[in-house]
Design a protein around this motif. Structure first.
Motif, PDB file in Angstrom:
ATOM      1  N   UNK A  75       0.838  -1.200   0.000  1.00 44.13           N
ATOM      2  CA  UNK A  75       0.000   0.000   0.000  1.00 44.13           C
ATOM      3  C   UNK A  75       0.869   1.244   0.000  1.00 44.13           C
ATOM      4  N   UNK A  76       0.588   2.151  -0.929  1.00 41.30           N
ATOM      5  CA  UNK A  76       1.241   3.463  -0.979  1.00 41.30           C
ATOM      6  C   UNK A  76       0.163   4.513  -0.758  1.00 41.30           C
ATOM      7  N   UNK A  77       0.271   5.226   0.344  1.00 40.18           N
ATOM      8  CA  UNK A  77      -0.796   6.151   0.721  1.00 40.18           C
ATOM      9  C   UNK A  77      -0.222   7.507   1.104  1.00 40.18           C
ATOM     10  N   UNK A  78      -0.940   8.587   0.801  1.00 36.88           N
ATOM     11  CA  UNK A  78      -0.495   9.919   1.223  1.00 36.88           C
ATOM     12  C   UNK A  78      -0.581  10.094   2.733  1.00 36.88           C
ATOM     13  N   UNK A  82      -4.245   5.909   7.353  1.00 39.43           N
ATOM     14  CA  UNK A  82      -3.755   4.841   8.215  1.00 39.43           C
ATOM     15  C   UNK A  82      -3.835   3.503   7.489  1.00 39.43           C
ATOM     16  N   UNK A  83      -2.741   2.758   7.504  1.00 38.55           N
ATOM     17  CA  UNK A  83      -2.713   1.411   6.927  1.00 38.55           C
ATOM     18  C   UNK A  83      -2.293   0.455   8.030  1.00 38.55           C
ATOM     19  N   UNK A  84      -3.120  -0.534   8.316  1.00 45.43           N
ATOM     20  CA  UNK A  84      -2.820  -1.454   9.409  1.00 45.43           C
ATOM     21  C   UNK A  84      -3.356  -2.847   9.101  1.00 45.43           C
ATOM     22  N   UNK A 114      -7.268   0.085   5.087  1.00 48.09           N
ATOM     23  CA  UNK A 114      -6.872   1.426   4.648  1.00 48.09           C
ATOM     24  C   UNK A 114      -7.937   2.383   5.147  1.00 48.09           C
ATOM     25  N   UNK A 115      -7.549   3.289   6.045  1.00 43.55           N
ATOM     26  CA  UNK A 115      -8.528   4.171   6.674  1.00 43.55           C
ATOM     27  C   UNK A 115      -8.227   5.635   6.343  1.00 43.55           C
ATOM     28  N   UNK A 116      -9.222   6.295   5.784  1.00 39.34           N
ATOM     29  CA  UNK A 116      -9.130   7.724   5.487  1.00 39.34           C
ATOM     30  C   UNK A 116      -9.827   8.471   6.621  1.00 39.34           C
ATOM     31  N   UNK A 117      -9.134   9.352   7.305  1.00 41.52           N
ATOM     32  CA  UNK A 117      -9.740  10.008   8.474  1.00 41.52           C
ATOM     33  C   UNK A 117     -10.898  10.930   8.097  1.00 41.52           C
ATOM     34  N   UNK A 137      -3.745 -18.272  -3.247  1.00 40.30           N
ATOM     35  CA  UNK A 137      -3.678 -17.380  -2.100  1.00 40.30           C
ATOM     36  C   UNK A 137      -4.949 -16.592  -1.910  1.00 40.30           C
ATOM     37  N   UNK A 138      -5.081 -16.014  -0.697  1.00 33.03           N
ATOM     38  CA  UNK A 138      -6.294 -15.287  -0.328  1.00 33.03           C
ATOM     39  C   UNK A 138      -5.939 -13.902   0.215  1.00 33.03           C
ATOM     40  N   UNK A 139      -6.863 -12.973   0.019  1.00 29.05           N
ATOM     41  CA  UNK A 139      -6.634 -11.600   0.460  1.00 29.05           C
ATOM     42  C   UNK A 139      -7.924 -11.020   1.021  1.00 29.05           C
ATOM     43  N   UNK A 140      -7.778 -10.156   2.025  1.00 32.89           N
ATOM     44  CA  UNK A 140      -8.922  -9.461   2.605  1.00 32.89           C
ATOM     45  C   UNK A 140      -8.513  -7.994   2.777  1.00 32.89           C
ATOM     46  N   UNK A 141      -9.236  -7.117   2.115  1.00 33.08           N
ATOM     47  CA  UNK A 141      -8.906  -5.691   2.130  1.00 33.08           C
ATOM     48  C   UNK A 141     -10.100  -4.892   2.633  1.00 33.08           C
ATOM     49  N   UNK A 142      -9.826  -3.932   3.512  1.00 30.33           N
ATOM     50  CA  UNK A 142     -10.854  -3.033   4.038  1.00 30.33           C
ATOM     51  C   UNK A 142     -10.508  -1.604   3.624  1.00 30.33           C
ATOM     52  N   UNK A 143     -11.472  -0.896   3.050  1.00 29.42           N
ATOM     53  CA  UNK A 143     -11.329   0.525   2.727  1.00 29.42           C
ATOM     54  C   UNK A 143     -12.397   1.270   3.513  1.00 29.42           C
TER      55      UNK A 143
END
Length: 401
Positions: A75-78, A82-84, A114-117, A137-143
């Protein structure tokens, strides 16, 4: 162009198009949704939700067992985002709705959030790169977009192997979020994913799915509203070639008042056994007064041997709405457009490329990130060049016969 047959349902009865014949209807909302793998049998291909999909290729992603690799997520974020890594149940935007989604839920080790305040207005996009390395493989992503925030998130899926994933999207009250999911795996990759979005009060979601690679890709997108005034725009582009199957399924569940949804998916197909499937389900519940919804799917078949299936479905439980409609069309090039361009000195191959590029541009242009738009146009140009070669070879073969 010829429109496909569609089903319009009201209440809990459906109608067939045969004279005087009524058939029982299971509404889209009545399908199983669960976090327990045992609640979903292994599909055999005759189920309504799997009847278009080549399930023989999916035994690994249906098996209730860990993957053979860890999917690489970067993840590349400005600043400010928050990335956790969190537990899979940290956000519950929607339950898994098929066997592949629940297996991916059960066997993704953790979720990347990935959390945008709240109140943030991002001037740069968040880029999430998800890469398969050749195994399963498996992935779980939260925006998660906080209330009154403004953000764009690009999710770029690439690589090889078998991939099962879940994406959960939460759009806070008054927020505006654009999520772009790009599927560009190699020619033998398999990608199954479920995207669940919860749109808050007076919030807006722009969800774009771009599928340009992979042997078998199936993306199911589900949208619900957490409050009145929500607005969801669901856009998609796909371009299967020889031997590829691209399938997109949508379910928009209108259960809050005065909400909007607009669905527009466009596909082009080229090559022997190129296949696309688009299923669009919209449910307007009895309490969802003031709903305004429309869904449209259009397909361009560029060569012989390709097939597009398109099924829009609309269920309406209240008459107190602003509007509701759906349409789909599948056909070949518009001869008048080609003639117009050729009459102005543009060669036929170039004219065809211009027509298809224009066909896609009104969706790709809404992504809003110039470097991503440019890259996608380059891939489409490459596909169009291969389609032109196939058409020329077919014409030459027909002339020899």
């Amino acid at each position: 162009m010829s429109a496909t047959e569609t089903l319009v349902a009201t209440g809990n009865k459906g109608h067939s198009h045969g004279a005087g014949s009524e058939v029982p209807l299971q509404t889209r909302s009545e399908r199983v949704a669960s976090y327990d793998v045992a609640d979903f049998a292994v599909p055999h291909g005759r189920e309504e939700e799997w009847r278009f999909t080549p399930v023989k290729l999916l035994k690994g992603l249906f098996a209730d067992e860990p993957g053979t690799e860890s999917v690489k997520v970067d993840v590349q974020a400005p600043a400010g985002v928050t990335v956790e890594t969190v537990a899979a149940d940290a956000v519950l935007a929607g339950k898994p709705q098929d066997r592949a989604a629940v297996v991916a839920w059960a066997h993704a080790e953790k979720a990347v959030a990935v959390r945008v305040p709240a109140d943030a207005e991002l001037t740069e996009a968040v880029h999430v790169n998800v890469a398969g390395l050749g195994g399963r493989g498996y992935s779980h992503l939260i925006v998660d977009a906080g209330r009154h925030s403004r953000a764009t998130v690009i999710i770029d899926h690439s690589g090889a192997g078998e991939f099962g994933g879940n994406v959960e999207i939460v759009v806070g009250d008054g927020a505006e979020l654009r999520v772009v999911s790009i599927q560009s795996g190699d020619s033998e990759s398999i990608h199954l994913a479920q995207h669940d979005a919860k749109v808050g009060r007076d919030a807006k979601l722009n969800h774009v799915v771009v599928t340009l690679g992979g042997k078998l890709v199936r993306v199911s997108t589900n949208v619900m509203y957490a409050g009145p005034g929500g607005d969801a725009e669901l856009l998609g582009v796909y371009f299967p070639e020889t031997g590829q199957h691209h399938e997109h399924r949508l379910f928009v569940d209108h259960e809050a008042t005065n909400c909007k949804s607009n669905v527009l998916y466009k596909g082009a197909l080229a090559g022997e056994s190129a296949r696309s499937v688009w299923i669009g389900d919209v449910l307007i519940r009895a309490a969802a007064e003031g709903t305004d919804t429309f869904e449209l799917n259009r397909n361009l078949v560029l060569t012989d041997g390709a097939r597009a299936d398109s099924v829009p479905n609309l269920e309406i439980e209240t008459g107190e709405i602003e509007g509701a409609g759906h349409a789909s069309a599948t056909g070949r090039f518009d001869d008048e457009q080609l003639f117009y361009l050729q009459a102005r000195g543009i060669p036929e191959d170039e004219a065809r490329r211009l027509v298809v590029s224009g066909f896609f541009n009104d969706i790709i242009g809404r992504i809003g990130v110039p470097e991503v738009i440019e890259r996608l146009h380059e891939v489409i140009e490459q596909k169009l060049a291969r389609a032109a070669t196939l058409s020329a070879e077919a014409s030459a073969g027909a002339g020899q016969r």
